[in-house]
Design an enzyme around this catalytic site. Structure first.
Site, PDB file in Angstrom:
ATOM      1  N   CYS A   1       0.797  -1.231   0.000  1.00 28.71           N
ATOM      2  CA  CYS A   1       0.000   0.000   0.000  1.00 28.71           C
ATOM      3  C   CYS A   1       0.831   1.283   0.000  1.00 28.71           C
ATOM      4  O   CYS A   1       0.283   2.369  -0.089  1.00 28.71           O
ATOM      5  CB  CYS A   1      -0.984  -0.001   1.167  1.00 28.71           C
TER       6      CYS A   1
ATOM      7  N   GLU B   1     -12.680  -0.442   1.775  1.00 29.45           N
ATOM      8  CA  GLU B   1     -11.656  -0.403   0.729  1.00 29.45           C
ATOM      9  C   GLU B   1     -11.870  -1.544  -0.259  1.00 29.45           C
ATOM     10  O   GLU B   1     -11.549  -1.424  -1.424  1.00 29.45           O
ATOM     11  CB  GLU B   1     -10.263  -0.557   1.333  1.00 29.45           C
TER      12      GLU B   1
ATOM     13  N   HIS C   1     -13.102   9.539  -8.939  1.00 26.60           N
ATOM     14  CA  HIS C   1     -12.096   9.563  -9.998  1.00 26.60           C
ATOM     15  C   HIS C   1     -11.014  10.598  -9.723  1.00 26.60           C
ATOM     16  O   HIS C   1     -10.700  11.450 -10.552  1.00 26.60           O
ATOM     17  CB  HIS C   1     -12.739   9.766 -11.372  1.00 26.60           C
TER      18      HIS C   1
END
Length: 141
Positions: free
Chosen positions: A23, A129, A71
């Site tokens: 990550c 997530e 986005h």
């Protein structure tokens, strides 16, 4: 207690600073945000009589917040060199600069605070997530 629940989602990229693992690299998620409202009593009069709040208002408030992130590239302030930020802006990347590490836990608190600022009685926010992993912010009882 009475409560309502609604959800919205957004697609965004991020990375974790000072993290030793996958990550730490730029990656994306389809973030799912589930918000809960809670009140001890329903409204007594007006259009929202016998409601927590109007579902349309609640759904609209959460959707507006998630659209701000959709986005985009979520960036912790100070995590990238200024020249990197400048290049991303020049390339017309959509950046959302945040004053915290972009963990699901911090995003849950962020969304809870923003909904509360909009006057909603927020009791919990879950930020997923992945379909199986979520962070939870819960108001102390």
């Amino acid at each position: 207690m009475y409560g309502l629940r609604t959800e919205s989602s957004f697609d965004a990229a991020h990375f974790l600073t000072d993290y030793d693992g996958k990550c730490e690299n730029l990656h994306g998620h389809r973030w799912r945000v589930v918000a809960y409202l809670s009140v001890p009593e329903l409204q007594k009069e007006g259009q929202n009589k016998d409601m927590v709040v109007d579902f349309a208002d609640f759904k609209g408030a959460l959707k507006k917040l998630t659209e701000e992130f959709d986005h985009s590239f979520l960036v912790e302030e100070g995590s990238l060199m200024e020249k990197t930020i400048s290049c991303l802006i020049e390339e017309e990347f959509r950046l959302v600069m945040l004053p915290f590490r972009t963990t699901a836990e911090n995003l849950a608190k962020y969304f809870a605070d923003r909904l509360a600022d909009a006057g909603l009685p927020v009791s919990q926010v879950d930020v997923y997530e992945t379909p199986n992993n979520c962070a939870i912010w819960r108001k102390d009882a």
